[in-house]
Design an enzyme around this catalytic site. Structure first.
Site, short mmCIF file in Angstrom:
data_model
loop_
_atom_site.label_atom_id
_atom_site.label_comp_id
_atom_site.label_asym_id
_atom_site.label_seq_id
_atom_site.Cartn_x
_atom_site.Cartn_y
_atom_site.Cartn_z
N ASP A 49 0.84 -1.21 -0.10
CA ASP A 49 0.12 0.07 -0.02
C ASP A 49 0.70 1.16 0.00
OD1 ASP A 49 0.84 -0.70 2.61
OD2 ASP A 49 -1.07 -0.42 3.52
N ASP A 53 1.03 -1.08 -13.41
CA ASP A 53 0.19 -0.39 -14.09
C ASP A 53 0.27 0.91 -13.70
OD1 ASP A 53 -1.10 -2.32 -15.77
OD2 ASP A 53 -3.11 -1.60 -15.37
MG MG Z 1 -2.02 -6.27 -15.54
#
Ligand code: MG
Ligand code: IPM
Length: 361
Positions: A226, A254
């Site tokens: 996190d 991402d």
């Molecule tokens: Mg992915």
């Protein structure tokens, strides 16, 4: 003497065939300049394989891939196949080839092209100079752990189950790739886990720490996932090499991709132990623009460069291809996804032509 390599091409779905054909032309030209010869063969994967054979990863495809020196994959998936049962989904083909070729190490670089800085949603001063590599474990963790499935409980309720599990050998081999990657880069490695909650992560952290004794030259740090997600958008320049498990790596890569402004620019390499590697762009098959000559082929081209560098050990040819990408951006050529004022909007084919011109110079 000419060196010959056999390359399996997996065009897949959506924009896949368009971006791959541009890449093949560039590779052929590079080959002629570096005394290399690529023998290309094509095979089916994803939705196009489902349409032809009923399966997202036909046995024949895996066999052809195993016999080649490297595999160059474009993209898979599309609306048409989204509602099929899981074993027939295009994604299952992708997971199958990763597992079948034992590609346990996924290298996802996120490098900022200075020409594209304004395409990022983050401030220039935050991202200028970012150059990081996510090393994601790719054949273990919650993607493959057992038990998995949707089961019925004693009370007749349904219960969905996946299992996040890593053995010491799985952790050690990805950690080794990560430490060695960090050695070739900036010498810093950040291992990302959730050791404050998950036992599997505690083992991960313990093993990475014991592996670090063999790499005294590497500055090792640890972050909970996190916090790592937050740090990636807060101050991404603190990172050099990141190593993490399959699911965390999926998510963090991402985020890392978006630092660069366009996922259309990012390549990846998936490597096993001495087996053919698989090289693919991080982006998907973009079915909304498929067949319209609008796709950005540069992540595919850069995946070709990673193939040359990491798969075939041809670093000079790789650099030539990477420099060509840099130059066409310098010349102002942009596909729609990276377009900005004053630049020249081109389609996929024209971007390919511009690259060929630069490579021939
Ligand atoms: Mg992915
Ligand atoms: C990726 C993708 C895949 C993954 C999907 C398409 C199965 O998101 O390569 O990051 O989750 O690994």
């Amino acid at each position: 003497m000419t060196k010959e390599y056999s390359i399996t091409l997996l065009p897949g779905d959506g924009i896949g065939p368009e971006i791959l054909s541009v890449t093949v032309e560039a590779l052929k030209l590079i080959a002629s300049q570096f005394n290399l010869k690529f023998n290309f063969q094509e095979a089916l994967i994803g939705g196009s394989a489902i349409d032809t054979t009923g399966l997202p990863l036909p046995e024949e495809t895996l066999t052809i891939c195993k016999q080649s020196d490297a595999v160059l994959l474009a993209a898979i998936g599309g609306y048409k196949w989204d509602n099929l049962p899981r074993h027939q989904r295009p994604e299952t083909g992708l997971l199958g080839i990763r597992e079948g070729l034992e590609l346990f190490a996924n290298l996802r670089p996120a490098t900022i092209f200075p020409q594209l800085i304004d395409a990022s949603s983050l401030k220039r001063e935050v991202i200028e100079g970012v150059d990081l590599m996510v090393v994601r474990e790719l054949t273990g963790g919650i993607y493959f752990g057992k038990p998995k499935g949707i089961f019925e409980t004693e009370t007749g309720e349904k219960r969905g189950v996946n299992t996040m599990a890593y053995t010491t050998s799985e952790i050690d081999r990805i950690a080794k790739v990560a430490f060695e990657t960090a050695q070739k880069r900036g010498g810093k490695l950040c291992s990302v886990d959730k050791a404050n909650v998950l036992d599997v992560s505690q083992l991960w952290r313990d093993r990475v720490i014991s592996m670090s004794e063999k790499y005294p030259d590497i500055e090792l740090s640890h972050l909970y996932v996190d916090n790592a997600a937050m740090q990636l958008v807060r101050s991404p320049k603190q990172f050099d090499t990141i190593v993490t498990g399959n699911l965390f790596g999926d998510i963090l890569s991402d985020i890392a991709a978006m630092l660069t402004g366009s996922i259309g620019m990012l390549p990846s390499a998936s490597l096993g132990d001495g087996k053919p590697g698989l090289f693919e762009p991080v982006h998907g098959s973009a079915p909304d623009i498929a067949g319209q000559d609008k796709a950005n082929p540069l992540a595919q081209i850069l995946s070709g460069a990673m193939m040359l560098r990491y798969g075939l050990n041809e670093p000079d040819a790789a650099s030539k291809l990477e420099n060509a990408v840099f130059k066409v951006l310098d010349q102002g050529y942009r596909t729609g996804d990276i377009m900005s004022a004053g630049m020249t909007l081109v389609g996929c084919k024209a971007m390919g032509e511009a690259l060929l011109t630069v490579i021939s110079e």
